[in-house]
Design a protein around this motif. Structure first.
Motif, PDB file in Angstrom:
ATOM      1  N   UNK B  23       0.828  -1.205   0.000  1.00 16.51           N
ATOM      2  CA  UNK B  23       0.000   0.000   0.000  1.00 16.51           C
ATOM      3  C   UNK B  23       0.860   1.253   0.000  1.00 16.51           C
ATOM      4  N   UNK B  24       1.941   1.192   0.764  1.00  9.24           N
ATOM      5  CA  UNK B  24       2.825   2.350   0.888  1.00  9.24           C
ATOM      6  C   UNK B  24       3.370   2.789  -0.474  1.00  9.24           C
ATOM      7  N   UNK B  25       3.576   1.828  -1.363  1.00 10.27           N
ATOM      8  CA  UNK B  25       4.079   2.162  -2.695  1.00 10.27           C
ATOM      9  C   UNK B  25       3.127   3.081  -3.450  1.00 10.27           C
ATOM     10  N   UNK B  26       1.847   2.970  -3.139  1.00 14.79           N
ATOM     11  CA  UNK B  26       0.853   3.770  -3.853  1.00 14.79           C
ATOM     12  C   UNK B  26       0.724   5.185  -3.325  1.00 14.79           C
ATOM     13  N   UNK B  27       1.286   5.429  -2.161  1.00 14.54           N
ATOM     14  CA  UNK B  27       1.141   6.748  -1.530  1.00 14.54           C
ATOM     15  C   UNK B  27       2.288   7.662  -1.951  1.00 14.54           C
ATOM     16  N   UNK B  28       1.967   8.807  -2.541  1.00 19.06           N
ATOM     17  CA  UNK B  28       2.993   9.761  -2.984  1.00 19.06           C
ATOM     18  C   UNK B  28       3.793  10.315  -1.812  1.00 19.06           C
ATOM     19  N   UNK B  29       4.869  10.988  -2.109  1.00 19.67           N
ATOM     20  CA  UNK B  29       5.695  11.614  -1.079  1.00 19.67           C
ATOM     21  C   UNK B  29       4.901  12.670  -0.321  1.00 19.67           C
ATOM     22  N   UNK B  30       5.241  12.884   0.939  1.00 20.03           N
ATOM     23  CA  UNK B  30       4.532  13.846   1.782  1.00 20.03           C
ATOM     24  C   UNK B  30       4.372  15.227   1.161  1.00 20.03           C
ATOM     25  N   UNK B  31       5.407  15.725   0.509  1.00 18.69           N
ATOM     26  CA  UNK B  31       5.300  17.078  -0.054  1.00 18.69           C
ATOM     27  C   UNK B  31       4.378  17.095  -1.278  1.00 18.69           C
TER      28      UNK B  31
END
Lengths: 120, 120
Positions: B23-31
């Motif tokens: 799942x983490x792979x699908x989440x863009x960078x915080x900024x």
DNA sequence: CATACAGTTGAACGGTTGTTCACTTGTTGA
DNA sequence: TCAACAAGTGAACAACCGTTCAACTGTATG
């Protein structure tokens, strides 16, 4: 002589005659405007966005979402309620867990369009 | 035996092994997430939406916008600053007036997609 | 039935946000 | 240069929002 569209606040007769009434035609009804803004407001939070991104990869229970994003189950649950209410996620119970998954395909389109915009 | 992806908050080994890292792979960078949410936040207000709708019909000075929407020039000016900063409107001075116009075509697409969604 | 754990919920808090008000800036024309 | 008007701005206020904390509900397992 002053026209119908003249307004006390702005004596713009000579410059922009009849402009306001034309513009008003383009503005949706207040309740439409409100629904629209409520809809966008949901995407206006990094946490909710990350939940949507994560779920788009793989359906997950609250616990896993929390672990993925490094936040408390409570916080996740609160945000899931918002997403549920807006019908942006669906959910089903599986034993002790509740599995959430994205429920709308428009969402991906909208977010991608937005990503296009900010990468300029 | 516990795996790498196990987390103290959720003992979901047997149920959803390795899900979080996927799942983490699908989440863009915080900024990226932050920029995206900031972008959507702008559309999360009925006033700003109505300004965008109105300007999409016809370019206008602050005064006419205020008259069109029935709000004070100050309030409009504050919101225009937000839209200017996000580069969603352009402006040019014409004598005493400042004429605002929409500056991006993505915007129309995004709003229309959103309208599609809420009409369901 | 009791324990453990997943999930939800309401209250409270701190931070954010939109509008108002008063003031300043900037431009035109008398 | 001064009066008039358009526009921008900062402070202040109220309303809103996201997280935390402390409960509570619900389900499975011993």
């Amino acid at each position: 002589m002053r026209e119908i569209n003249d307004l006390p606040e702005c004596d713009a007769v000579a410059v922009h005659e009849g402009v306001t009434s034309l513009a008003r035609e383009g503005v949706p009804a207040p309740d439409t405007l409100l629904m629209l803004s409520e809809f966008f407001k949901i995407f206006g939070d990094p946490t909710r966005l990350s939940i949507l991104f994560a779920l788009d990869r793989v359906p997950m229970c609250v616990c896993d979402i929390a672990a993925t994003l490094g936040m408390t189950r409570s916080a996740v649950s609160h945000q899931l309620k918002v997403l549920r209410t807006a019908q942006l996620v669906s959910y089903r119970r599986e034993g002790k867990n509740v599995i959430y998954s994205p429920s709308d395909d428009h969402v991906r389109d909208i977010i991608e369009k937005a990503l296009e915009h900010i990468s300029e």
